[in-house]
Design an enzyme around this catalytic site. Structure first.
Site, mmCIF file in Angstrom:
data_model
loop_
_atom_site.group_PDB
_atom_site.id
_atom_site.type_symbol
_atom_site.label_atom_id
_atom_site.label_comp_id
_atom_site.label_asym_id
_atom_site.label_seq_id
_atom_site.Cartn_x
_atom_site.Cartn_y
_atom_site.Cartn_z
ATOM 1 N N PHE A 95 0.878 -1.169 0.000
ATOM 2 C CA PHE A 95 0.000 0.000 0.000
ATOM 3 C C PHE A 95 0.912 1.214 0.000
ATOM 4 O O PHE A 95 1.526 1.544 1.008
ATOM 5 C CB PHE A 95 -0.899 0.025 1.232
ATOM 6 C CG PHE A 95 -1.839 1.211 1.281
ATOM 7 C CD1 PHE A 95 -1.364 2.514 1.370
ATOM 8 C CD2 PHE A 95 -3.211 1.027 1.245
ATOM 9 C CE1 PHE A 95 -2.229 3.602 1.422
ATOM 10 C CE2 PHE A 95 -4.085 2.104 1.304
ATOM 11 C CZ PHE A 95 -3.597 3.393 1.392
ATOM 12 N N GLU A 96 1.012 1.870 -1.129
ATOM 13 C CA GLU A 96 1.730 3.131 -1.199
ATOM 14 C C GLU A 96 1.054 4.011 -2.235
ATOM 15 O O GLU A 96 0.555 3.533 -3.252
ATOM 16 C CB GLU A 96 3.222 2.940 -1.525
ATOM 17 C CG GLU A 96 3.513 2.327 -2.868
ATOM 18 C CD GLU A 96 5.010 2.105 -3.106
ATOM 19 O OE1 GLU A 96 5.820 2.348 -2.194
ATOM 20 O OE2 GLU A 96 5.360 1.677 -4.225
ATOM 21 N N ILE A 97 0.983 5.285 -1.928
ATOM 22 C CA ILE A 97 0.448 6.286 -2.847
ATOM 23 C C ILE A 97 1.571 7.285 -3.080
ATOM 24 O O ILE A 97 2.084 7.870 -2.129
ATOM 25 C CB ILE A 97 -0.793 6.986 -2.268
ATOM 26 C CG1 ILE A 97 -1.885 5.959 -1.944
ATOM 27 C CG2 ILE A 97 -1.316 8.040 -3.243
ATOM 28 C CD1 ILE A 97 -3.108 6.560 -1.260
#
Length: 440
Positions: A335-337
């Protein structure tokens, strides 16, 4: 006389009275009304059950501790008006990115359903699916039924997901097999090494992604446990953020025995300074090391020196560099933005090429998560990194739940909050961005 008298109960007058009462009740309560009452009862039981689950979670999990957020405030505390948010702010040039195989379809469906439910049905961002083999029609048709957003499917080029041409493949496979013998998690899985290298140095150059400025990485079989009532891409842009994460935890030390040493040497050799670097530092140790020296654990043409590589991997000194020691903290990249400009520049490219030349993606089990994280320590400031503390996320048995910070959170009672475990890195983060926990 007290007690039950069967003669009175079964008397003709009593029987006639009960029959009359049932007839009146049937007239007053027709079948449709009784069906509605039963349905309402089922809904009430469901609501009470869900409330009970959250009550149990709160009893077993203390609330998230208050932290100093001066350098990294929440984008939202609680729920925003999601319909207003979706109308007010322009859509950013962004996409979801998922690397998956056809066999991952059930997990992909689960992830997309969760993401659509909690966020994307309001914001309608496109999806980009990548695979090292072509997606089959069943996969594509199933995904297209899950969302109204635009969806693209792409295949990876062989030179970005496999052994590069300058690598001794037999030596690389021998090194990978040895990691399995030593019990290193995923160490003996060749495709896992390929995946980590792909996400470290190639995904941002895939033709389907070149048109985008932002991405949100999603994996199969994950769950989002809070509603996301705002656009993370928009608020990252507005607040000058480049990289965002939701879970920070400690890496398994035997997967990256030399990654920090090489990165620290690169930092020193290129005179890089960043206030983000401190996030990764543990108690100091003194060691001198030259990244350019000949080392039997570097490169892949050293099949006869495999034992030396194994011994080095277990050395207590390998995570240290000139008084700096790696605390193993990293941002979980599943999970990375982030903004693609973090990767699409000569500075990052040179770093990747230098690290790739050491052979560490094969001789060790470097993950893209610590690789991205240490790169952030080199090239980003702490003000450019955001902790999505208000969001809820579950991957495998790792769980973060925004609780009272987030919007309509449904925390998972069976799982521990990562912030409360010894493997989490929230203490290092709050000490970096402010004055630590406010309840101390």
């Amino acid at each position: 006389m007290l007690g039950w008298n069967k003669h009175v109960f079964f008397s003709e007058s009593r029987i006639n009275f009960r029959c009359l009462l049932r007839k009146k009740l049937k007239k007053r309560c027709p079948l449709s009304a009784r069906f509605v009452l039963v349905l309402l009862l089922i809904v009430l039981i469901f609501i009470l059950k869900m409330g009970y689950k959250q009550l149990i979670y709160k009893l077993n999990h203390p609330p998230l501790r208050r932290i100093d957020e001066r350098n990294d405030p929440l984008f939202s505390n609680g729920c925003k008006n999601v319909h207003l948010e979706a109308q007010l702010h322009p859509r950013m040039n962004a996409t979801f990115v998922m690397l998956a195989r056809n066999s991952d379809l059930p997990g992909v469906v689960s992830s997309i359903n969760s993401l659509e439910k909690h966020f994307n049905r309001h914001f309608n961002y496109p999806y980009t699916f990548l695979n090292d083999e072509p997606f089959d029609e069943k996969f594509k048709e199933t995904i297209l039924k899950l969302t109204s957003a635009n969806v693209e499917f792409g295949t990876l080029e062989k030179d970005t997901f496999g052994f590069p041409g300058n690598v001794d493949v037999d030596a690389a496979r021998e090194a990978i097999a040895s990691q399995g013998d030593r019990g290193i998690m995923y160490g003996d899985t060749e495709s896992y090494h390929h995946m980590c290298r792909f996400f470290s140095g190639f995904f941002y150059k895939h033709p389907l992604l070149l048109k985008y400025q932002w991405y949100w990485r999603v994996e199969p079989d994950v769950a989002f446990t809070c509603d996301i009532s705002y656009d993370p891409f928009y608020y990252m842009e507005e607040n000058g953020k480049i990289y965002g994460y939701v879970v920070a935890l400690k890496e398994l030390e035997d997967t990256v025995p030399n990654l920090f040493r090489y990165t620290s040497a690169y930092r020193r050799n290129n005179n890089l300074t960043s206030n983000m670097w401190k996030f990764f530092l543990d108690a100091p140790k003194k060691e001198n090391y030259d990244i350019s020296r000949k080392d039997p654990t570097v490169g892949l043409s050293f099949s006869s020196h495999l034992n030396a590589m194994i011994d080095s991997s277990y050395s207590a000194e390998t995570s240290s560099m000139e008084g700096e020691s790696y605390n193993m903290c990293h941002f979980w990249s599943n999970f990375e933005i982030a903004n693609f400009k973090f990767f699409r520049n000569e500075q990052y490219e040179n770093f990747f090429r230098t690290m790739d030349a050491t052979g560490g993606f094969w001789t060790e089990r470097w993950g893209d998560a610590p690789f991205h994280s240490l790169a952030a320590g080199l090239f980003l400031s702490k003000e450019q990194v955001h902790y999505f503390r208000d969001l809820g996320y579950r991957h495998s048995d790792i769980h973060h739940c925004g609780q009272s910070l987030g919007c309509n959170c449904e925390c998972i009672p069976e799982l521990s909050e990562i912030e409360s475990t010894s493997g989490g890195c929230v203490t290092q983060w709050v000490n970096l961005i402010g004055d630590g926990f406010l309840d101390e």
